[in-house]
Motif scaffolding. Sequence first.
Motif, short mmCIF file in Angstrom:
data_model
loop_
_atom_site.label_atom_id
_atom_site.label_comp_id
_atom_site.label_asym_id
_atom_site.label_seq_id
_atom_site.Cartn_x
_atom_site.Cartn_y
_atom_site.Cartn_z
N UNK A 417 11.84 18.37 -78.21
CA UNK A 417 11.86 18.51 -76.77
C UNK A 417 12.05 19.98 -76.39
N UNK A 418 11.69 20.29 -75.17
CA UNK A 418 11.71 21.69 -74.72
C UNK A 418 13.08 22.32 -74.87
N UNK A 419 14.14 21.60 -74.45
CA UNK A 419 15.48 22.17 -74.51
C UNK A 419 15.91 22.45 -75.94
N UNK A 420 15.54 21.54 -76.84
CA UNK A 420 15.86 21.75 -78.26
C UNK A 420 15.14 22.98 -78.79
N UNK A 421 13.92 23.15 -78.38
CA UNK A 421 13.14 24.30 -78.82
C UNK A 421 13.79 25.60 -78.35
N UNK A 422 14.24 25.61 -77.09
CA UNK A 422 14.89 26.82 -76.56
C UNK A 422 16.21 27.09 -77.30
N UNK A 423 16.99 26.04 -77.52
CA UNK A 423 18.26 26.21 -78.22
C UNK A 423 18.05 26.74 -79.62
N UNK A 424 17.04 26.22 -80.31
CA UNK A 424 16.78 26.65 -81.68
C UNK A 424 16.41 28.13 -81.71
N UNK A 425 15.62 28.56 -80.71
CA UNK A 425 15.23 29.98 -80.66
C UNK A 425 16.45 30.87 -80.39
N UNK A 426 17.39 30.38 -79.58
CA UNK A 426 18.59 31.16 -79.29
C UNK A 426 19.48 31.27 -80.51
N UNK A 427 19.58 30.17 -81.28
CA UNK A 427 20.45 30.16 -82.46
C UNK A 427 19.87 30.97 -83.60
N UNK A 428 18.55 31.07 -83.66
CA UNK A 428 17.90 31.81 -84.75
C UNK A 428 17.03 32.92 -84.16
N UNK A 429 17.65 33.92 -83.53
CA UNK A 429 16.82 34.93 -82.84
C UNK A 429 15.99 35.79 -83.76
N UNK A 430 16.47 36.04 -84.98
CA UNK A 430 15.75 36.96 -85.84
C UNK A 430 15.04 36.31 -86.99
N UNK A 431 15.14 35.01 -87.13
CA UNK A 431 14.57 34.32 -88.28
C UNK A 431 13.25 33.68 -87.87
N UNK A 432 12.16 34.36 -88.09
CA UNK A 432 10.85 33.84 -87.70
C UNK A 432 10.44 32.65 -88.52
N UNK A 433 11.08 32.46 -89.70
CA UNK A 433 10.68 31.35 -90.56
C UNK A 433 11.31 30.04 -90.11
N UNK A 434 12.23 30.10 -89.10
CA UNK A 434 12.89 28.87 -88.68
C UNK A 434 12.63 28.58 -87.20
N UNK A 435 11.40 28.87 -86.76
CA UNK A 435 11.08 28.50 -85.38
C UNK A 435 10.75 27.01 -85.32
N UNK A 436 10.54 26.52 -84.12
CA UNK A 436 10.35 25.07 -83.94
C UNK A 436 9.16 24.56 -84.72
N UNK A 437 8.13 25.40 -84.82
CA UNK A 437 6.92 24.96 -85.51
C UNK A 437 7.19 24.70 -86.98
N UNK A 438 7.77 25.72 -87.65
CA UNK A 438 7.95 25.57 -89.10
C UNK A 438 9.03 24.57 -89.42
N UNK A 439 10.09 24.51 -88.60
CA UNK A 439 11.15 23.54 -88.86
C UNK A 439 10.63 22.13 -88.73
#
Length: 700
Positions: A417-439
């Motif tokens: 969901x959108x909110x989960x996606x935003x939260x995940x980006x906030x928690x992992x700001x510098x880790x491009x390998x753990x964005x919503x797509x790859x996770x």
Amino acid sequence: MVHTAVPELYEDDAHSVVEIRTDSLSSLRELGPPDLVHIVKQPVKSSAKQIGIYHHVTGIDASSSASLAAYINTLTHQPHDKQNKVISGLYCCYNAFSRVDMRVQVQIPGTVESYCVDERGNKLEATEEHWLETYLCSVLRAYSYADNGSGDSIKRIIGVRRFNPVTSTEQEHKFLDAAEKLFFSGWQLGSDPEIQVPNLVANHLTSGLLHYIRTSGRFTSGINLFEKLRTRDPEISSLLAKVYIMGDEEVKAIQLLHEAIEELPMDYSLLDCQAEFCIKKGRGDLALEIAKRGVVSAPSEFGTWARLAEIYVALEQWDHALLTLNSCPMFTYQDKDAPRLPEPARVSLPLAPETICDEIDDAGAAPEVDMVHPTLRRLAAGNYKGTFHKAYMLLTEITKKIGWDQLLKIRSQVFVMEEEYRNEKQHQPGDRSRNASTVALRGTDTPQPNGHGEPEVHEPPSSADSDGPPQANGEPQAAASHLDPDVSKPSQSVTVRATESSTPEPPHPPAPHANSSSSATNNTEQDYTQFHHKRLCERWLDNLFMVLYEDLRIYTIWRTEAAQYRQQQLAYKKSAEEWEILGELAERLHRDDEATEAWSNCLGMRFSPKAMRGMLAAFESKRDGRSVLDSLIRLVAWQYRWYSEFSPDLLFTTRKLIEQEGAVKVRSIIQATSLPQHILDLTHQYAGLCAAFSSSGTDG
């Protein structure tokens, strides 16, 4: 034999319809448009001015130039036009095998010339092989362009005469013989829009054969044809099994499928036929593994995925049903080839005296003048066709069984969901390998949505069209104040960006998690609590949720207002066209009683073939034979009034009714109906066709 009148579309002097048809040949994709008949008239007392008039036809015997010339000769004597005479005629019939337009030019009186025109406009000699192919294409077009009784096909193309191409056992033999000779070239004709790649058993030829066999009830003829063809290729066993099942010989069908699958264990058409049989018998547990193997066998076909989703719905595994639906490869709908001609200068739509009946006059094919509320006009689901229509019907079936709120809950548990996606980006700001797509795609047991590696993820679209800001985790937000609180707008999920260039290849079937069960209340909380195990929602499926929300919103408003009016003992008024739209809406949402109510209200105001077709289906489900016949008589008469002497669906309904009630009883009920005799004779002709084919229940 009652025949329809002849519609006349007057050619614009600046545009020759024959030349325009020639120019459009290169753009035809499949069976081609209906046949074009162009005649030239001139005044009886003068030869100074000539008038070009045309109409379209399906179902005429196109096996030779003589039969097409004979049709043109029938147009020379028209009682309603005694001021002009026909001096020449041209019949154009498309051959989809060789991709040429067969043409017969008739001079009256005078000569007959036959030839064919290729895609570049070159004139070629017509051979016997050309005529065989043209005849078969003509029969298939008659079934493909036939109306199902609702009038939709009739109103789509103006001025089409529709005839039954097979009215006797002799004509049947001719049709099946041509189909046998050309069967292995059938894939060249294209296929239904739900099939991505036409093949030996999935194309317009096989669809037309199965349609004919189902309509006429000539199962023995179909079995004989496919038995002969199966000796040349065992893959045809799936078609033979379907005819066995249609003919109520299920034991033979299962034995055949068992033997054929042992020989061809990964043939998806055989697997799909077997899975469909199991699910109809209520054995979804048996169908599940078969359907999974079918998906592995043909992962790029919509039908295999849709079957698997249907089975998950039957097993009440809602999470897996949504995940499977999300994996369906969707194809852009390609409509049938239609005439691409300019607006005629003038249109004459005469009535045959035998088809005149005040009760079924729906004000003709003129545009609707009823006032329709804009929200009803904007309902998008009614325009869905092909794969999107079937996917939407699966989604509405799930909603009917578990409700909208539970659907949103499961949706938020299986998709990011959108909110989960935003939260995940906030928690992992510098880790491009753990964005919503790859996770979402690299979970321990989560396959990739469409087999393209890491799909591009876009920021979710703004919620400008929402009633309020999206809520986290798919919790429903309050709808408009006038709306039932049970219907709330879905929050936004993160979607995969759609690609225009090609249909993505879907994944393997979603594997059930270790602690999943068939009940949504037991399995979803544990299966998808971790963000890592969620999927990205395809954009088209996200759109379906929004369209479903709008359907439910309008439906709820309708039912709430109707209940309030009843309480106040006031009449709830809508225009006839609005009742038509509401009937279709209720039908899409599987609310059969409400659909019947809407159809009935529409018919109380004026005749509507669409509403009458809906009532016919309702009467059929209740096995109300007398009411079925009442509806059937009116639909047949309306079809004749609009130049259609043949509707496979109405013929099938007549045959099934005779099979249940007996021909004598059916004829007696028809005759006892308080409509003019010339109207009753039209339905007697349909019953006569059943007798000609010695259908079950006839006097033989």
